[in-house]
Scaffold this motif. Structure first.
Motif, PDB file in Angstrom:
ATOM      1  N   VAL A 139       0.827  -1.206   0.000  1.00 33.70           N
ATOM      2  CA  VAL A 139       0.000   0.000   0.000  1.00 33.70           C
ATOM      3  C   VAL A 139       0.864   1.260   0.000  1.00 33.70           C
ATOM      4  N   LEU A 140       2.106   1.151   0.493  1.00 28.80           N
ATOM      5  CA  LEU A 140       3.025   2.294   0.503  1.00 28.80           C
ATOM      6  C   LEU A 140       4.062   2.221  -0.620  1.00 28.80           C
ATOM      7  N   LYS A 141       3.821   1.377  -1.590  1.00 32.30           N
ATOM      8  CA  LYS A 141       4.810   1.142  -2.647  1.00 32.30           C
ATOM      9  C   LYS A 141       5.206   2.424  -3.361  1.00 32.30           C
ATOM     10  N   GLU A 142       4.235   3.220  -3.761  1.00 32.14           N
ATOM     11  CA  GLU A 142       4.551   4.430  -4.521  1.00 32.14           C
ATOM     12  C   GLU A 142       5.346   5.425  -3.680  1.00 32.14           C
ATOM     13  N   ASP A 143       5.003   5.543  -2.403  1.00 28.83           N
ATOM     14  CA  ASP A 143       5.746   6.446  -1.520  1.00 28.83           C
ATOM     15  C   ASP A 143       7.210   6.024  -1.420  1.00 28.83           C
ATOM     16  N   ARG A 144       7.444   4.718  -1.306  1.00 28.78           N
ATOM     17  CA  ARG A 144       8.813   4.215  -1.184  1.00 28.78           C
ATOM     18  C   ARG A 144       9.604   4.480  -2.465  1.00 28.78           C
ATOM     19  N   LEU A 145       8.981   4.248  -3.598  1.00 35.02           N
ATOM     20  CA  LEU A 145       9.676   4.447  -4.872  1.00 35.02           C
ATOM     21  C   LEU A 145       9.995   5.926  -5.090  1.00 35.02           C
ATOM     22  N   ARG A 146       9.080   6.800  -4.698  1.00 36.06           N
ATOM     23  CA  ARG A 146       9.342   8.237  -4.835  1.00 36.06           C
ATOM     24  C   ARG A 146      10.478   8.665  -3.911  1.00 36.06           C
ATOM     25  N   ALA A 147      10.558   8.045  -2.736  1.00 42.87           N
ATOM     26  CA  ALA A 147      11.660   8.360  -1.822  1.00 42.87           C
ATOM     27  C   ALA A 147      12.994   7.925  -2.427  1.00 42.87           C
ATOM     28  N   LEU A 148      13.009   6.759  -3.091  1.00 38.81           N
ATOM     29  CA  LEU A 148      14.242   6.286  -3.727  1.00 38.81           C
ATOM     30  C   LEU A 148      14.607   7.125  -4.944  1.00 38.81           C
ATOM     31  N   GLN A 201      19.612   6.408  -7.848  1.00 36.03           N
ATOM     32  CA  GLN A 201      20.417   6.896  -8.972  1.00 36.03           C
ATOM     33  C   GLN A 201      21.885   7.070  -8.584  1.00 36.03           C
ATOM     34  N   GLU A 202      22.176   7.117  -7.274  1.00 32.63           N
ATOM     35  CA  GLU A 202      23.562   7.281  -6.831  1.00 32.63           C
ATOM     36  C   GLU A 202      24.351   5.977  -6.892  1.00 32.63           C
ATOM     37  N   CYS A 203      23.675   4.856  -7.053  1.00 41.26           N
ATOM     38  CA  CYS A 203      24.372   3.559  -7.082  1.00 41.26           C
ATOM     39  C   CYS A 203      25.207   3.428  -8.345  1.00 41.26           C
ATOM     40  N   SER A 204      26.475   3.102  -8.184  1.00 41.42           N
ATOM     41  CA  SER A 204      27.366   2.909  -9.340  1.00 41.42           C
ATOM     42  C   SER A 204      27.492   1.440  -9.709  1.00 41.42           C
TER      43      SER A 204
END
Length: 253
Positions: A197-206, A213-216
């Motif tokens: 139910v919080l999936k979209e919130d988590r993805l927006r936080a990432l 995007q910082e992961c190399s």
């Protein structure tokens, strides 16, 4: 002459004091781990010069690689003190000193103990929990398919040791990267039938500052993880989901 173990420990009495190295010799016993080695020093805190000192401060709890608290640098490598065996750390001739130091990417509290609260702040940021407070009866939860259970179980084994963050070249004060453990927990709760139910919130936080995007993709994390979590797989999956969520948001605003 009784065999002894040479130990060199980086010490710091408080966060602002200069670091020093103290050397010890501890009587050898078969099957010792680093935690028991530190316990021997606590019983007789005297360095190699015969000077009385203080027991070493370090974090420890479960002693069986479950709590994640005893992570430190052992011979320069981020490891768990409870599962690092002395017999494997003394070199081929059993004469090399064992070096211990605190994790380098977290503020030192004292000696080998560091402040790893940044991980828990990151977990709060991505809402890494199932949003059910348990204060009332919700009835039976949705069933999880065996395929989902198989995906979630390895991710649920994370012990919050922060070793993945310690070895990551992108985890630093410049990028504010949340680290592999946080990303893996996003996947764990996003594929949970109740947690989704919080999936979209988590993805927006990432997708935000310090996010995925910082992961190399250096893959140091998956090699160093003591619980062998599928971290790079989780990062890839969440990278895809974050991109899809950003596209959705672009066309629904």
């Amino acid at each position: 002459m009784a065999q002894s173990i040479k130990v060199e420990i980086k010490r710091q009495s408080n966060p602002n004091s200069p670091a020093t190295t103290e050397k010890f010799e501890v009587p050898y016993r078969s099957g010792m781990n680093i935690t028991s080695l530190l316990g021997e020093i606590a019983l007789n805190p005297v360095d190699v010069s015969g000077k009385q000192t203080t027991p070493i401060t370090y974090d420890s709890n479960c002693l069986e690689e479950i709590c994640g608290s005893c992570a430190m640098l052992i011979n320069g490598k981020a490891r768990m003190a409870c599962s690092a065996l002395v017999d494997k750390l003394r070199g081929p001739n059993n004469d090399q000193p064992i070096t211990l130091a605190p994790l380098s990417k977290f503020p030192v509290v004292r000696d080998l103990a560091v402040d790893r609260s940044v991980l828990f702040e990151n977990l709060k940021r991505v809402k890494a929990w199932v949003p059910i407070d348990g204060s009332y009866d919700l009835g039976a939860g949705p069933r999880q398919a065996p395929q989902i259970q198989e995906q979630r179980y390895p991710l649920s084994n994370c012990i919050s040791c922060t070793i993945c963050m310690e070895v990551c070249p992108q985890f630093n004060d410049v990028t504010n990267f949340v680290g592999a453990a946080t990303i893996a927990q996003v996947k764990l709760f996003n594929i949970d039938p109740s947690g989704s139910v919080l999936k979209e919130d988590r993805l927006r936080a990432l997708a935000g500052d310090g996010g995925i995007q910082e992961c190399s993709f250096a893959q140091n994390c998956v090699q160093a993880c003591p619980k062998e979590l599928p971290l790079t797989e989780a990062i890839s999956d969440m990278g895809r989901d974050v991109f899809i969520q950003q596209v959705k948001d672009l066309f629904t605003r």
